[in-house]
Design an enzyme around this catalytic site. Structure first.
Site, PDB file in Angstrom:
ATOM      1  N   GLU A 124       0.809  -1.209   0.000  1.00 21.56           N
ATOM      2  CA  GLU A 124       0.000   0.000   0.000  1.00 21.56           C
ATOM      3  C   GLU A 124       0.850   1.269   0.000  1.00 21.56           C
ATOM      4  O   GLU A 124       0.596   2.188  -0.779  1.00 21.56           O
ATOM      5  CB  GLU A 124      -0.929  -0.004   1.227  1.00 21.56           C
ATOM      6  CG  GLU A 124      -2.121  -0.931   1.113  1.00 21.56           C
ATOM      7  CD  GLU A 124      -3.176  -0.377   0.179  1.00 21.56           C
ATOM      8  OE1 GLU A 124      -3.103   0.815  -0.173  1.00 21.56           O
ATOM      9  OE2 GLU A 124      -4.083  -1.143  -0.194  1.00 21.56           O
ATOM     10  N   SER A 125       1.823   1.341   0.887  1.00 19.35           N
ATOM     11  CA  SER A 125       2.534   2.611   1.094  1.00 19.35           C
ATOM     12  C   SER A 125       4.038   2.457   1.190  1.00 19.35           C
ATOM     13  O   SER A 125       4.714   3.425   1.555  1.00 19.35           O
ATOM     14  CB  SER A 125       2.029   3.263   2.381  1.00 19.35           C
ATOM     15  OG  SER A 125       2.312   2.423   3.498  1.00 19.35           O
TER      16      SER A 125
END
Length: 629
Positions: free
Chosen positions: A182-183
């Site tokens: 995700e990040s």
């Protein structure tokens, strides 16, 4: 699936059949021993392990259960007999009196993992994903070793807490790798869709899961709060997806409603509804393969020659509650950390001061807690302020630059602390946060909702090019103006030809107010000057009546004709908005000498000054007055 991992030497299979054979032999020996014991007068003999239990003993983490499985069942007595390859199973017979209560079985002993990576591997429970995209994503990561190292190193601060929460809920530990997808395990990451934090919550989903977002904090970036919200959301969509983790992960990326619609479309066409059979955006199609690729890399790091940074299987940070505001830089100094290191553990705080009423938690490295508390105690005993950043209102003559110089910080730091941009023309009356040298009441900070900014904004002129068949009336309606203004601004006739460039809005300067909650409104324009009321008054005598006739040639008409004409003139003046008023005198008085008449100049000058000070109505054209004979 053709995977890059298939090229590696295969691990030797676990000799489960041999283990079962040994266990059966052991049970046969136990049966003979039991017979001897029965002959000795024992009423009942039971064994703590039977053939069925041994054959069903787990060999690895079960894919049917999300909780990590253990391969070492706890024995009822110390294992002094035969040892099963599957773990220490008590094969020693236990004599049990039927009249005695059967003791409850003891809980399995928790497995002690040498490091956090081993603990994560032990909890893997998702099945393989048969798609070439997994191999493609494996190659992508393996060709970027520096990126992998940076990403895994950032996980040192957060992974233990994430794994703890995942295991507490009985979920597969593959989910601990999801923030890497995700990040890249960066809590300050912000996407183009305004998704923020480790788990990349968009604002609306964050609010739905009670993640506070305001001028002070954004709990989508808080490691503890966002992890709890993400796991709540994942459990919800896992149930909605029929306990299919691949569909649940697709829902996390694409949205549960979008996945449900895709499944209904496939059902209507008689097609399968699994993850690989659905039609979905390319981002979602590559989303789950990224996670499975990372799982394979972590699982086979040694074979792939990937050096995983050492992660200790213990808490990295602790959370403390505070009851008073404190400057962020001061808290970092108390903990013996740089501001960047402190923010990495406390990324939810948006401001250089932490308000107690907004987010009362501070996260510190576990080994810095004692030093932090001692520093807080020393600071308090010295009666020094904990929160020097306080609300301040700009006075006439003050600027952002002068306040920054007085506070001993850079202008850029003050602008960033208040979400202001360089180049804004900030006006007096603006209320911001700024460091103060002397602080009498630190609690004033708690009532500060955000900056209240007055700024001068210049709006450029707007232009429109006429097209064939277009009229001034149509252009005026389009831009919210009038035909008269268009003709005045552009000095054109009633029907300008096609291709004519018209000014439809002149350049202007506006005073714009941005309130504490971010609303913007215009509070003043440069054309808001008071309008002059054009009025001409004469000093009225005691016999003042109505206005005189508008035509001097009718001076000899009757008093009734004079009255009717005066009323008509007054009516026309009212319709045109004119404020022109003339005093009336009887016809007999008109024969007086001009020298005896009062002068018009003083009255006109007096009224004009009053109009300049208070009048707000638009000017009107003067009515035409006939010359007297």
């Amino acid at each position: 699936m053709s995977s890059i991992l298939e090229t590696l030497p295969a691990r030797p299979p676990y000799p489960q059949s041999c283990a079962a054979s040994r266990a059966r032999v052991a049970l046969q020996l136990l049966g003979a021993a039991a017979a001897l014991l029965l002959g000795a007068g024992c009423s009942t003999v039971r064994t703590t392990a039977d053939a069925a239990r041994i054959e069903q003993a787990p060999t690895a983490a079960s894919t049917a259960s999300p909780a990590p499985a253990t391969a070492t069942p706890t024995a009822a007595t110390p294992a002094s007999g035969a040892i099963s390859p599957l773990g220490e199973l008590s094969l020693k017979p236990a004599l049990v009196d039927e009249t005695a209560a059967i003791p409850a079985p003891s809980a399995p002993a928790a497995r002690v993992h040498t490091d956090l990576w081993e603990r994560i591997r032990a909890g893997f429970a998702m099945p393989e994903l048969p798609t070439p995209l997994v191999e493609q994503k494996e190659r992508f990561y393996l060709e970027r070793p520096e990126y992998l190292q940076r990403m895994f190193a950032r996980g040192n601060r957060y992974l233990f807490h994430i794994v703890e929460e995942i295991e507490r809920r009985g979920l597969p530990t593959e989910l601990a790798l999801l923030p890497f997808v995700e990040s890249a395990m960066n809590p300050t990451a912000l996407s183009s869709a305004r998704a923020a934090g480790l788990w990349q919550f968009i604002p609306s989903t964050g609010r739905a899961y009670n993640l506070q977002q305001d001028w002070w904090v954004d709990n989508r970036r808080d490691v503890v709060e966002s992890t709890e919200a993400a796991l709540d959301y994942l459990q919800k969509i896992y149930a909605l997806a029929g306990n299919d983790w691949f569909l649940a992960l697709a829902s996390y990326n694409w949205g549960e409603n979008a996945v449900a619609r895709a499944m209904r479309r496939n059902q209507a066409r008689g097609l399968p509804t699994d993850y690989l059979s659905l039609t979905m955006p390319a981002e979602t199609r590559h989303y789950v393969p990224k996670l499975i690729a990372l799982k394979n890399i972590v699982l086979h790091a040694a074979e792939l020659d990937v050096r995983l940074p050492p992660l200790r299987n213990e808490p990295y940070f602790v959370t403390i509650e505070k009851t008073r505001p404190i400057d962020l830089a001061l808290a970092a100094r108390f903990a013996g950390m740089s501001v960047d290191e402190f923010v990495a553990l406390n990324p939810a705080h948006n401001r250089p001061v932490i308000a107690a009423s907004r987010n009362s938690q501070i996260k510190l490295p576990a080994d810095r807690l004692d030093a932090f508390l001692e520093a807080v105690e020393r600071h308090g005993k010295a009666s020094r302020a904990f929160a020097t950043w306080q609300p301040q209102t700009l006075q006439p003559g003050e600027t952002i630059e002068s306040i920054a110089r007085r506070a001993g910080i850079t202008t850029a730091a003050l602008l960033e602390a208040n979400d202001l941009r360089r180049g804004q023309r900030i006006l007096a009356g603006t209320r911001i946060l700024a460091p103060q040298h002397g602080v009498d009441d630190e609690t004033r900070l708690e009532g500060f909702e955000g900056p209240r900014v007055y700024e001068l904004v210049e709006r450029p002129a707007a232009w429109h090019r006429m097209v064939r068949g277009e009229t001034l009336s149509a252009v005026a309606r389009r831009y919210g103006t009038t035909v008269a203004k268009l003709r005045s601004w552009n000095r054109v006739g009633a029907k300008p030809p096609a291709g004519t460039l018209l000014k439809v809005r002149p350049a202007s300067t506006q005073t714009v107010l941005t309130t504490e909650n971010g609303d913007r409104r215009i509070v003043r324009r440069d054309d808001d000057e008071p309008k002059i009321v054009h009025a001409v008054l004469r000093r009225q005598g005691p016999a003042a009546e109505t206005a005189p006739p508008e035509d001097a040639k009718r001076a000899s008409t009757s008093r009734a004709s004079t009255s009717r004409a005066s009323k008509s003139r007054a009516s026309r003046s009212a319709r045109s908005g004119s404020a022109t008023v003339r005093s009336a005198v009887p016809n007999a008085a008109r024969t007086r000498s001009a020298a005896a008449r009062p002068s018009k100049s003083p009255a006109k000058a007096t009224v004009t000054r009053q109009a300049r000070e208070g009048a707000k109505i638009a000017p009107a054209p003067r009515s035409r007055v006939a010359k007297r004979t």
